[in-house]
Design a protein around this motif. Structure first.
Motif, PDB file in Angstrom:
ATOM      1  N   UNK A 223     -77.102  72.366 -27.613  1.00 15.54           N
ATOM      2  CA  UNK A 223     -76.725  72.612 -26.409  1.00 15.54           C
ATOM      3  C   UNK A 223     -76.753  71.918 -25.001  1.00 15.54           C
ATOM      4  N   UNK A 224     -77.179  70.452 -25.486  1.00 18.80           N
ATOM      5  CA  UNK A 224     -76.950  70.117 -23.864  1.00 18.80           C
ATOM      6  C   UNK A 224     -75.247  69.278 -23.363  1.00 18.80           C
ATOM      7  N   UNK A 225     -74.348  69.463 -24.197  1.00 19.82           N
ATOM      8  CA  UNK A 225     -73.427  69.218 -23.951  1.00 19.82           C
ATOM      9  C   UNK A 225     -72.811  69.623 -22.628  1.00 19.82           C
ATOM     10  N   UNK A 226     -73.442  70.034 -21.525  1.00 20.97           N
ATOM     11  CA  UNK A 226     -73.430  71.120 -20.370  1.00 20.97           C
ATOM     12  C   UNK A 226     -72.472  71.515 -19.949  1.00 20.97           C
ATOM     13  N   UNK A 227     -71.678  72.360 -21.122  1.00 23.28           N
ATOM     14  CA  UNK A 227     -70.721  72.489 -21.306  1.00 23.28           C
ATOM     15  C   UNK A 227     -70.527  74.329 -21.420  1.00 23.28           C
ATOM     16  N   UNK A 314     -63.784  60.180  -8.964  1.00 22.60           N
ATOM     17  CA  UNK A 314     -63.682  60.939  -7.975  1.00 22.60           C
ATOM     18  C   UNK A 314     -64.314  60.906  -6.922  1.00 22.60           C
ATOM     19  N   UNK A 315     -65.390  59.800  -7.466  1.00 17.73           N
ATOM     20  CA  UNK A 315     -66.923  60.439  -5.893  1.00 17.73           C
ATOM     21  C   UNK A 315     -67.546  61.989  -6.479  1.00 17.73           C
ATOM     22  N   UNK A 316     -67.593  62.316  -6.935  1.00 16.76           N
ATOM     23  CA  UNK A 316     -68.179  63.722  -7.768  1.00 16.76           C
ATOM     24  C   UNK A 316     -69.051  63.255  -8.715  1.00 16.76           C
ATOM     25  N   UNK A 317     -70.505  63.363  -8.393  1.00 21.56           N
ATOM     26  CA  UNK A 317     -71.619  63.109  -9.324  1.00 21.56           C
ATOM     27  C   UNK A 317     -71.773  63.940  -9.906  1.00 21.56           C
ATOM     28  N   UNK A 318     -71.944  63.556 -11.567  1.00 21.43           N
ATOM     29  CA  UNK A 318     -72.585  64.945 -12.271  1.00 21.43           C
ATOM     30  C   UNK A 318     -73.438  64.435 -13.842  1.00 21.43           C
ATOM     31  N   UNK A 319     -74.180  65.436 -14.223  1.00 21.47           N
ATOM     32  CA  UNK A 319     -74.634  65.375 -15.077  1.00 21.47           C
ATOM     33  C   UNK A 319     -73.970  65.668 -17.101  1.00 21.47           C
ATOM     34  N   UNK A 320     -72.890  65.591 -16.818  1.00 15.01           N
ATOM     35  CA  UNK A 320     -72.203  66.111 -18.237  1.00 15.01           C
ATOM     36  C   UNK A 320     -71.430  64.909 -18.833  1.00 15.01           C
ATOM     37  N   UNK A 321     -72.178  63.732 -19.314  1.00 12.33           N
ATOM     38  CA  UNK A 321     -71.105  62.521 -19.910  1.00 12.33           C
ATOM     39  C   UNK A 321     -70.692  62.286 -20.976  1.00 12.33           C
ATOM     40  N   UNK A 322     -70.370  63.897 -21.662  1.00 12.02           N
ATOM     41  CA  UNK A 322     -69.203  63.983 -22.826  1.00 12.02           C
ATOM     42  C   UNK A 322     -67.787  64.652 -22.300  1.00 12.02           C
ATOM     43  N   UNK A 330     -70.226  55.844 -16.911  1.00 17.21           N
ATOM     44  CA  UNK A 330     -70.879  56.728 -17.294  1.00 17.21           C
ATOM     45  C   UNK A 330     -72.513  55.945 -16.778  1.00 17.21           C
ATOM     46  N   UNK A 331     -73.724  55.610 -16.116  1.00 19.59           N
ATOM     47  CA  UNK A 331     -74.846  54.871 -15.609  1.00 19.59           C
ATOM     48  C   UNK A 331     -75.721  55.845 -16.022  1.00 19.59           C
ATOM     49  N   UNK A 332     -77.309  54.877 -16.309  1.00 21.15           N
ATOM     50  CA  UNK A 332     -78.623  55.614 -15.942  1.00 21.15           C
ATOM     51  C   UNK A 332     -79.405  54.877 -15.324  1.00 21.15           C
ATOM     52  N   UNK A 333     -80.074  54.759 -14.949  1.00 12.50           N
ATOM     53  CA  UNK A 333     -80.642  53.972 -13.557  1.00 12.50           C
ATOM     54  C   UNK A 333     -81.394  52.893 -14.658  1.00 12.50           C
ATOM     55  N   UNK A 334     -82.204  51.482 -13.944  1.00 14.27           N
ATOM     56  CA  UNK A 334     -82.848  50.431 -14.961  1.00 14.27           C
ATOM     57  C   UNK A 334     -84.352  50.699 -14.650  1.00 14.27           C
ATOM     58  N   UNK A 335     -84.941  50.813 -15.369  1.00 14.66           N
ATOM     59  CA  UNK A 335     -86.686  50.602 -15.954  1.00 14.66           C
ATOM     60  C   UNK A 335     -87.071  49.070 -15.200  1.00 14.66           C
ATOM     61  N   UNK A 336     -86.811  48.906 -14.616  1.00  8.84           N
ATOM     62  CA  UNK A 336     -87.154  47.660 -13.875  1.00  8.84           C
ATOM     63  C   UNK A 336     -88.138  46.828 -14.793  1.00  8.84           C
ATOM     64  N   UNK A 337     -89.257  47.953 -14.963  1.00 12.71           N
ATOM     65  CA  UNK A 337     -90.647  47.000 -15.825  1.00 12.71           C
ATOM     66  C   UNK A 337     -90.494  46.480 -16.902  1.00 12.71           C
ATOM     67  N   UNK A 338     -89.314  47.379 -17.532  1.00 10.69           N
ATOM     68  CA  UNK A 338     -88.524  46.542 -18.985  1.00 10.69           C
ATOM     69  C   UNK A 338     -88.009  45.397 -18.265  1.00 10.69           C
ATOM     70  N   UNK A 339     -87.312  45.301 -18.040  1.00 13.82           N
ATOM     71  CA  UNK A 339     -86.486  43.910 -17.843  1.00 13.82           C
ATOM     72  C   UNK A 339     -87.356  43.053 -17.285  1.00 13.82           C
ATOM     73  N   UNK A 340     -87.982  42.458 -16.609  1.00 11.37           N
ATOM     74  CA  UNK A 340     -89.289  41.913 -16.519  1.00 11.37           C
ATOM     75  C   UNK A 340     -89.575  41.424 -18.187  1.00 11.37           C
ATOM     76  N   UNK A 341     -90.622  42.809 -18.829  1.00  6.52           N
ATOM     77  CA  UNK A 341     -90.985  42.125 -20.131  1.00  6.52           C
ATOM     78  C   UNK A 341     -89.866  41.667 -21.009  1.00  6.52           C
ATOM     79  N   UNK A 342     -88.663  41.655 -20.890  1.00  4.24           N
ATOM     80  CA  UNK A 342     -87.576  41.058 -21.106  1.00  4.24           C
ATOM     81  C   UNK A 342     -87.605  39.983 -21.117  1.00  4.24           C
TER      82      UNK A 342
END
Length: 425
Positions: A223-227, A314-322, A330-342
């Motif tokens: 049910x994670x579609x968020x709608x 339109x300058x509204x942030x929400x969590x319904x990617x579908x 659609x964005x996700x924060x960056x895991x900088x530890x993973x980037x450094x290891x890469x």
């Protein structure tokens, strides 16, 4: 900046945007049908929703970047505002780090990925050309729409700017990626009650009943579609399906965190591959990766149990990617530890890691602002206000980080002179 406050309701979508979104929905539904009853891994769905040449967000969505000069109280344009659009002082401060890099290398070349509106390139060219008259500024952008806008904006610098269609075979200079990693498609995973790792795929909602008969018992529609509730936005026709993770994804998740049943988050294997691959084509130089995110121990903290995936419309942030395919970011924060290891896996060095605020302060932003005429109160306020957003811990100053990686560079980087956090990665 893509960290806008959540609004109580999403805005009205213009008719042209609705048509574009419906075309994107049909394109994505076709891809899902071709993939079979288990649908598309979210990473593939996100890639198509953002980058499909006919229906992706970056291919032809309406205005993507806001106008920070809009009259107070007027409707904001675009979907989000980036640091270079807020103020030219971001680029001016960044130039004070790039300048010694180019001098040390003896090669006045800059390569920017995902140049957006072209604002950062414009500000850097203004700041650096007096000292580097032979400067060559290369841009690699996957959006034809944005590349055209960049070309119009940077027309006065036509002799210095070149757009690339592919990665260079060997590059020497400074690489810039401002808010690029966060837009690379991520895999969504969830820990099951059985302490197994599951991946979230996207399926067509209308087909779910007949699909369930063909799926393994350990898969289920989510049910994670968020709608699904009366308070949620209208459904898009898509929803998530939980399937057993591949061995590669399972191994990657378990390497990052312990089993936490019910925990859902993301992992950006594509961004890691991109950073590792830089070791093949960056012959000599420094890459500055600027984005919002955390080190791994904060990214996968038990309290962050729903991950970091966010959408911007339109300058509204929400969590319904579908929802609203093709017209929302659609964005996700960056895991900088993973980037450094890469980076290390690609033969690169990790040269520095700190917050955006500390980086800009190290680069002398406050000293530069000290040259303004404080007696001209109106202009002074216009200049200082956006800079406060860049530095404030409550806004971009702490959430955004700067990671420097490179190869064959013997130089102490100004931006990390104090407050270097490599030990926290």
């Amino acid at each position: 900046m893509r960290a806008n406050p959540v609004a109580p309701a999403l805005p009205q979508i213009q008719e042209a945007a609705q048509r574009y979104s419906e075309n994107a929905r049909q394109q994505l539904a076709g891809l899902i049908n071709e993939a079979g009853p288990q649908g598309l891994p979210f990473s593939r769905w996100m890639h198509a929703a953002l980058y499909d040449p006919l229906a992706g967000y970056y291919a032809g969505a309406p205005l993507k970047f806001g106008d920070p000069s809009a009259v107070a109280g007027a409707a904001l344009q675009g979907d989000f505002v980036t640091a270079p659009q807020l103020t030219p002082w971001f680029g001016r401060a960044l130039a004070r780090q790039i300048s010694p890099i180019l001098s040390s290398l003896g090669t006045p070349h800059i390569l920017e990925f995902g140049a957006g509106s072209g604002a950062l390139a414009e500000h850097l060219l203004h700041a650096l050309l007096p000292d580097f008259p032979d400067l060559r500024y290369f841009i690699l952008d996957v959006s034809p729409d944005l590349a055209q806008r960049q070309q119009r904006r940077l027309a006065p610098f036509a002799n210095h700017v070149q757009w690339l269609d592919s990665l260079p075979q060997a590059f020497e200079g400074c690489v810039i990626a401002n808010e690029v990693l966060d837009a690379m498609p991520v895999s969504l995973f969830e820990w099951g009650e059985d302490e197994n790792v599951y991946e979230l795929h996207v399926v067509n909602r209308d087909d779910k009943d007949q699909d369930n008969e063909a799926l393994p018992e350990d898969s289920r529609h989510s049910p994670l579609s968020g709608a699904d509730s009366a308070d949620d936005p209208p459904a898009s026709g898509f929803e998530f399906l939980r399937v057993p993770a591949s061995p590669a994804l399972d191994q990657a998740v378990r390497a990052r965190m312990p089993a936490l049943p019910g925990y859902r988050s993301e992992i950006n294997l594509q961004a890691e591959s991109w950073v590792t691959g830089m070791g093949q084509w960056l012959a000599r130089g420094v890459a500055l990766l600027i984005d919002y995110g955390f080190p791994a121990h904060e990214y996968y903290h038990p309290q962050r149990s729903q991950g970091t995936l966010m959408c911007h419309l339109l300058h509204h942030a929400h969590s319904h990617p579908l929802l609203y395919p093709g017209i929302q970011d659609i964005t996700a924060h960056v895991d900088f530890t993973a980037m450094a290891d890469a980076a290390l896996a690609g033969g690169l060095e990790v040269l520095g890691y700190t917050s955006q605020a500390r980086f800009l302060l190290n680069c002398g932003l406050l000293q530069m602002l000290g040259e303004l005429d404080a007696s001209d109160t109106a202009n002074y306020a216009r200049q200082i206000g956006p800079v406060q957003k860049l530095l404030s811990e409550a806004e971009m100053g702490e959430l955004f980080k700067v990671l420097a990686i490179g190869k064959q560079v013997d130089l102490d980087l100004l931006g990390f002179a104090t407050g270097d956090r490599r030990h926290r990665l």
